[in-house]
Design an enzyme around this catalytic site. Structure first.
Site, PDB file in Angstrom:
ATOM      1  CB  SER A 145     -26.494 -10.198  33.159  1.00  0.00           C
ATOM      2  OG  SER A 145     -27.856  -9.310  33.740  1.00  0.00           O
ATOM      3  CG  HIS A 191     -30.645 -12.785  24.688  1.00  0.00           C
ATOM      4  ND1 HIS A 191     -31.500 -12.698  23.001  1.00  0.00           N
ATOM      5  CD2 HIS A 191     -30.626 -12.055  24.737  1.00  0.00           C
ATOM      6  CE1 HIS A 191     -31.541 -11.508  23.212  1.00  0.00           C
ATOM      7  NE2 HIS A 191     -30.393 -11.587  24.959  1.00  0.00           N
ATOM      8  CD  GLU A 201     -23.019  -5.903  22.357  1.00  0.00           C
ATOM      9  OE1 GLU A 201     -22.569  -5.152  21.907  1.00  0.00           O
ATOM     10  OE2 GLU A 201     -23.714  -6.063  23.235  1.00  0.00           O
ATOM     11  CG  HIS A 244      -1.786  -1.627   1.190  1.00  0.00           C
ATOM     12  ND1 HIS A 244      -1.499  -2.638   1.435  1.00  0.00           N
ATOM     13  CD2 HIS A 244      -2.995  -1.448   0.894  1.00  0.00           C
ATOM     14  CE1 HIS A 244      -2.816  -2.994   1.619  1.00  0.00           C
ATOM     15  NE2 HIS A 244      -3.667  -2.463   1.640  1.00  0.00           N
ATOM     16  CG  ASP A 268     -33.554 -12.940  27.627  1.00  0.00           C
ATOM     17  OD1 ASP A 268     -34.791 -13.198  28.027  1.00  0.00           O
ATOM     18  OD2 ASP A 268     -32.585 -12.777  27.660  1.00  0.00           O
TER      19      ASP A 268
END
Lengths: 693, 693
Positions: free
Chosen positions: A396, A494, A432, A36, A490
């Site tokens: 959780s 999930h 995430e 490049h 769920d």
């Protein structure tokens, strides 16, 4: 846009050096035949200015903790970095540039950490560099808080900046959008990003896929935004940097409009200049334009390299001046200095394991996510280097240490969270991928130990970052809870099915799935011990939502070996022979099923050994003797029990073995129903054992 | 912010219906003990307005092609959708709401396509719904172009809108940032997104992690942005929708400030209202506030349900009116109607395979990515339903059909690409995750067949979208090129190692890695035949950058079975017995190595069979007889050859087999050097065969 504009103290040698960069970039790619060249040519003034005029760094000590960090987010433009390292005297020489992209060279296709001195982080997969730089800037603040919290801003030996060069590709990737939003929320005044706005990507003019106002987007994130019209305008670049440094409560975004491949007469401003050799004819033209000998390749004037290598002296001087400040700090702040030394050595404090909880055997048990949370809270006062949080699933994932402040400016505080700049609870929002990249950046920056949590299923969202952490061996820990159909209602979106297999497949990532509360404690202990060595790589903890019994016989030693005998063959079983022996292997919440299965089989005259397998990755690198002691050759009847696809287990099952697994998606119901309906039961394991015998 | 403001034709029954939604949401979650009541309560007026006042839909015909689409991007608020489906008469009844999140119910934790009538797309993993909705809006335009290109805007029976409800989580995820930038570039006037701006996520007040100006960000993407201050302001919602519809060259973003959990007196506006039952005491208060009997649960007045079920009549009337337009179009445009019918039936045209290229055996060969590109160009005139592009790697992925226009507004055109709204070349920019979700959305919307390309390594970036496509069985094709260390100089960040294993692990995704040009043709043919059935799921093609020999003996039938005998044991070999027989399994560019190995082994008196394995996923579901015919039980000496981790091969290797694999990251060098250095060679395969014997 290509008019040169240089400051008063800029010399002809500086100009010649910048043009040398362009010629070297073109020659290096031409020699190997691929690579490049374009961006390395157009970014030459910016990169040179940073390495020669702006950044505090010492080529002789690439690990100087107070150095400014440089992140080349557009890693494909590796020559942008390699040529600066060569010019500044980091150890690269002309022969290294000539060996670009060839076996064993110090100049691989993309910059690689651990491989080439002065490379702060491996980049190439777009977006990761910029996103990890946000982590570096956060780490700089936390480290500052650990080592020198009282000194006023800008006056601490730990204060420094993180510089990033990002391309259109970096800007388009979602991971930078996530990370940039976090950087805005975090008010990271120590982060300065250059957006190389050349409007060209591989498909040529970016207009085909990019019409947004990027600068306005960064303003919306709360960044300090500036524009520089032309990559040759060094004066404007320097002014923008000064202005960026002056804004201490916002990250800075400096959009620099460049012409890719400048000054290649036919190829500049085209996609062809991006990722292919320019061709000898075009390079001849470039050399003529810049006043280089078109017959020569890799032409570097002696005065040029002598001039640029003054970076070594400047670095030494800067380091010496800093050392005095540092020594003063060390003298004044003995306790902080001791912490600095311990962390820099990646040592754990004497007796730290005394803080770890332990759990009595108990059929009702504890969810492993809960045990993990208790480990973190227990370690909070002992290991200040440990910090982390969640992608909006703190409660959780059980990732919050009791009583810890959140990391962030006062303005981020809410009624639930007390935010302070030196806090240790991280809040990634529902981002995430950025979390993954930021954790890596924190680990790259310094000696703290970051962790981050989400549901195991959403490891998919952060996989690009996880892989790059594994490539580098970065010591970060992922707290991935809700690790199977055991999460229940769920439902299939999930419930992880393939995730343990897919993550175990990543080289240099260790996946741990502890069987119970005690194995969870042992897992954390093993991870923290292991990560006293930097390159050992990231670790994922797969933890249950549901309670699992606390078992007899779990062992720290066993966990460190990846698999171990939890409950052995009954020595006094009637008719003991290899014909009626079976090995039951299981991980995580399914180890209890293996234990039940052993009892059921015993009632039928089948003698079973239960092997707990918290970490297949660690088991497979044990010596042959140990492996044979756990899985003896003469017992070929084997069963694996794991609530996921069997793919990783076949290696250990052999031709006779049978998996108890789930090869399809889950469903929405309470978890006990799901285990029954999907046949992850001791009855299924008994049947598999009989089939295997 | 909670003052009710309703239009003149809004009745008390409408208000009662909206309040019924809130009560049902609270009751349903309370009954099962888990779930998400808060958003379903606060979005009640918006959802009701869409389903009862705004959208064109027919509860009796959920597949009506001209229906407006509704995408609940915040799938955790599944009750928002389920209750509308119940009220409007899609087939859900009160008992279904009572069965929320239990085994076998029509109301699983997150909305599931194929499972509950009226659910357009499975959602839950945040961001995917909104990103896929961008694909739906793009598909609507392409389908319009295929079936009715001449009719003025708004006057075609195919014109309709795509409505999305998105949450803070959707907005934070990078995949929506990518997709929203594309939607801006694409000027998708048929897309209307509601951002439920309640400022609460699981970690409570979003201020801890979100300080950006989201509306300003969407303006930067080029969207039409409006704000509605209060979820109870139906008048403002309706006005915003009208204004959104009137802007036909921009997607619309309507930010609605709501109070999560409204009107729960103690829990509204808190994280606790998001993802847990409110508790009976709080629900009693809600019922009192809304004038419901606090003693009753699931209270629905007869007049309310009678009122809302009028949606069925309205749907029928709308459908009837539309049918007249449609019939007129069908009468006028016979050729387009024929195409519409063929595509709707997912049939392929007679003789379509005649267009496919075929390649003579040739030791020099062709890269499989190149063969794939030739297939696409050959099929372009035959299969107008086939369309796709790349995440900025068109030339590398060979994803552009020769002569095809790009899909996009005139303003997107560049000197390299001619953009037209009905074009078929897609340009995703460097946004792999959005590409994945958009491809899914295209497949969900209608009968066209989308594909998209990037490097195989960057399948990691799009994994969240790939998994959801697999969960739904969506028929999309991923063109993943540069499928091993064979890509050479770009080095470890770009070289897939674990990707074949990690992708094969995903249930319902088929991974094909063709051995040569002809297997590539067969792979495309098999995929297109297979995807005449919708639910067969997505397919990934792993293709080489480098040339591979075009082999003798490849077979279409063999490819459809996933693995087949490419070169059998030599029948007349001296000393033929199972003791000197070995099976060589290989995929993709390593099949040539297996072929070489067979010859080398023959010279040493070892009789080898070469099994080409283009698709392990398809092989493992063949019947036992076929599997035994390819891998006979009496030949346990087996070798796999694949330039990646061995994990997926152990099942077929058994106890005696040996893999030739790479269990670590790659390096930057030319590919021939890498194959040698990393031992992916016939010499290594010969050694493995001997070990296995």
């Amino acid at each position: 846009m290509t008019t040169r504009h240089v400051p008063d103290d800029w010399t002809d040698l500086d100009t010649r050096a910048v043009d040398t960069i362009r010629v070297l970039a073109a020659d290096a790619v031409q020699k190997v035949g691929n690579g490049h060249p374009g961006t390395a040519m157009s970014l030459a003034p910016l990169a040179y200015t940073l390495f020669q005029k702006v950044m505090r760094h010492d080529p002789a000590d690439p690990h100087w903790p107070a150095r400014d960090r440089f992140v080349l987010s557009c890693g494909h433009s590796s020559l942008t970095l390699y040529i600066q390292l060569y010019l500044a005297g980091y150890g690269l020489e002309l022969d290294d540039l000539k060996a670009l992209r060839t076996w064993g060279s110090l100049t691989p296709g993309h910059p690689e950490y651990h491989h080439t001195k002065g490379v702060e982080i491996t980049t190439g997969p777009l977006g990761q560099g910029l996103a990890s730089a946000v982590g570096m800037a956060m780490a700089a603040r936390r480290e500052r808080g650990l080592f020198d919290p009282e000194t006023p801003e800008g006056a601490s030996p730990f204060d420094h900046f993180v510089y990033v060069v990002a391309s259109d590709g970096d800007i388009e990737e979602g991971v930078t959008s996530e990370a940039s939003s976090i950087a805005g929320r975090q008010e990271l005044g120590n982060l300065i990003v250059f957006y190389d706005h050349n409007e060209i990507s591989i498909e040529d003019d970016t207009n085909i896929a990019l019409s947004e106002d990027v600068a306005a987007r960064y303003e919306a994130y709360g960044w300090h935004v500036q524009k520089v019209d032309g990559g040759e305008n060094v004066v404007a670049i320097l002014e923008a940097i000064e202005a960026a440094k002056a804004v201490t409560d916002k990250p800075s975004f400096i959009q620099v409009r460049t012409i890719i491949g400048y000054p290649a007469p036919n190829l500049m401003n085209t996609g062809k200049a991006h990722g292919a050799a320019l061709g000898t004819d075009e390079i001849v033209e470039v050399k003529k334009i810049l006043g280089f000998d078109p017959e020569q390749t890799f032409q570097v004037d002696d005065e040029v390299i002598a001039h640029t290598r003054k970076a070594v002296e400047r670095g030494e001087a800067a380091k010496t001046a800093w050392q005095a400040e540092f020594d003063q700090w060390a003298a004044d702040q003995g306790e902080h200095k001791a912490l600095f030394d311990r962390l820099t050595a990646r040592e754990l404090p004497q007796g730290w394991t005394d803080a770890l909880p332990s759990y009595p055997a108990d059929p009702k048990g504890v969810a492993t996510r809960k045990a993990s949370g208790e480990v973190l809270s227990a370690l909070a006062p002992v290991l200040p280097e440990l910090w982390g949080g969640s992608a909006d699933l703190a409660e959780s994932n059980n990732t919050t240490m009791k009583g810890a402040d959140s990391a962030g400016p006062k303005a981020a505080a809410t009624k639930d969270w007390n935010a302070t700049p030196y806090g240790r609870t991280l809040h990634f929002g529902i981002r995430e991928h950025a979390m993954g990249a930021i954790l890596t950046g924190i680990a790259m920056h310094g000696p703290t130990r970051p962790y981050g949590g989400t549901f195991l299923t959403f490891s998919d969202y952060m996989r690009g970052a996880v892989r790059l952490a594994a490539v580098m061996g970065a010591p970060v820990t992922y707290v991935w809870t809700h690790d199977s159909i055991g999460l229940g209602e769920d439902g299939p979106t999930h419930q992880p099915i393939e995730h343990m297999a897919a993550l175990r497949a990543i080289p240099n990532l260790s996946m741990l799935r502890p069987a119970d509360a005690n194995e969870t404690v042992f897992a954390w202990r093993a991870v923290l011990e292991r990560q006293t060595v930097w390159k050992t790589g990231p670790v994922g903890l797969a933890l249950t939502r549901q309670n699992v019994p606390t078992l007899e016989g779990t062992s720290y030693e066993g966990v460190t070996k990846g698999a171990y005998v939890l409950a052995d063959f009954d020595a006094d079983a009637a008719g003991d022979s290899s014909d009626n022996k079976v090995i039951l292997m299981a991980s995580g919440s399914e180890v209890q099923i293996a234990v039940e299965t052993k009892a059921l089989l015993a009632a039928e005259g089948i003698n079973a050994r239960v092997v707990s397998v918290p970490c297949l990755d660690w088991f497979e690198v044990q010596d042959a003797d140990y492996i044979a002691s756990v899985l003896p050759q003469d017992v070929q009847a084997r069963v694996s029990v794991e609530a996921g696809v069997a793919q990783p287990w076949w290696r250990w099952l052999g031709s006779a073995g049978r998996p108890v697994s789930i090869e399809h998606y889950g469903a929405s119901a309470d978890y006990k129903t799901l285990y029954e309906k999907f046949g992850i039961t001791s009855a299924a394991a008994v049947a598999a054992a009989k089939e295997s015998l």
